[in-house]
Design an enzyme around this catalytic site. Sequence first.
Site, PDB file in Angstrom:
ATOM      1  CG  HIS A 187     -21.823  57.458  25.855  1.00  0.00           C
ATOM      2  ND1 HIS A 187     -21.697  58.250  26.975  1.00  0.00           N
ATOM      3  CD2 HIS A 187     -22.216  58.283  24.855  1.00  0.00           C
ATOM      4  CE1 HIS A 187     -21.989  59.504  26.664  1.00  0.00           C
ATOM      5  NE2 HIS A 187     -22.311  59.553  25.386  1.00  0.00           N
ATOM      6  CG  HIS A 223     -16.757  56.379  30.700  1.00  0.00           C
ATOM      7  ND1 HIS A 223     -17.375  56.465  31.924  1.00  0.00           N
ATOM      8  CD2 HIS A 223     -17.596  56.964  29.806  1.00  0.00           C
ATOM      9  CE1 HIS A 223     -18.547  57.068  31.783  1.00  0.00           C
ATOM     10  NE2 HIS A 223     -18.700  57.384  30.507  1.00  0.00           N
ATOM     11  CG  ASP A 271     -15.857  54.043  34.457  1.00  0.00           C
ATOM     12  OD1 ASP A 271     -15.786  53.530  35.586  1.00  0.00           O
ATOM     13  OD2 ASP A 271     -15.431  55.180  34.182  1.00  0.00           O
TER      14      ASP A 271
END
Length: 341
Positions: free
Chosen positions: A206, A249, A253
Amino acid sequence: MASEPIQDSDDDRPHVEVNVETTNRPTPPPPAKISVIEEPADRLPKEWWKTAVAFLYALFNLFFTTVVITIVHERVPDKSVSPPLPDKFFDYVDRVPWAFTVTEVNGLILVGLWMVQWLFLEHKAIIGRRCFFLIGTLYMYRCVTMYITTLPVPGKHMVCAPKLYNDSTGKIWRILRLISGGEKLRIVLSMTGSHLMCGDFLYSGHTVMLTLSYLFIKEYSHRWMWWYHGICWLLSASGVICILIGHEHYSIDVVIAYFATTRVFWWYHTMANTHALRGVPNNYLSRTWWNPIFNFLERNVKTTVPIVFSCPVALPSFCRQRGGGGANRRKRRSHRKDYDN
């Protein structure tokens, strides 16, 4: 000038004088050479077939991502055995359940804005293959990082699908469902509270899409559109922050995804916009593994791609005539001014 009478003593005819003038006549000038202005070669060829190759490259890596996610999902440790890793952001910020929905909505808006903007760009073939290549490369990097290091789930709120272990047929069907989009549309899954597939944490996909969409929007729009850039930056930044607020996350990340996306984007566009770097022996950017692919995609692009917008569909004939009539009227007015002056 020579003048002499012509006379015959036995002839009574009238005398005739002949004047002979010798003059140097000017030599006529040689015929002017017709100068032929050679048309410059196309410095920005479209080459849609290269764009198709870049699209297939991105499509393959997205497909490969689904395969790696299915493999990694089987290796994710159980939450009861391996609790979430300690994370400084999680220590100070409690989870907000609806935050990840904001990320999904912002991502859809940014991707939609970029697609509309891309359709109106004049040189969409060149820009499109750059976009496809970067998407494919970043998701290939993501496959590598996901596979070599499998992190436990970052929050106990996540519900993972049961593991299939040695059920190869079930894994194939799961991959096909991922490809079809049934489980890949994370916006639906986040709203229902079901994540199903776990393990695709390092690094954040994302964050890649939020950051990459903003970078392309800003790179291929005019500077005077600062308000547009500001809105897109807010959408991107708030979407990335909401990933962490939703505890979807780990912080590492997001950080790695941001650095990987921005660096690959900047390296590629530095080489694309600085033509003096191409073929230079001491150009260390040319030592990247994807330099041969870059040369293939950008070989015939001889100048920086200008930001030019055009209508993606052909206008009706009466619109073109009206536009041409206005242009002709403007030309006639300019000629009339020149004549009066």
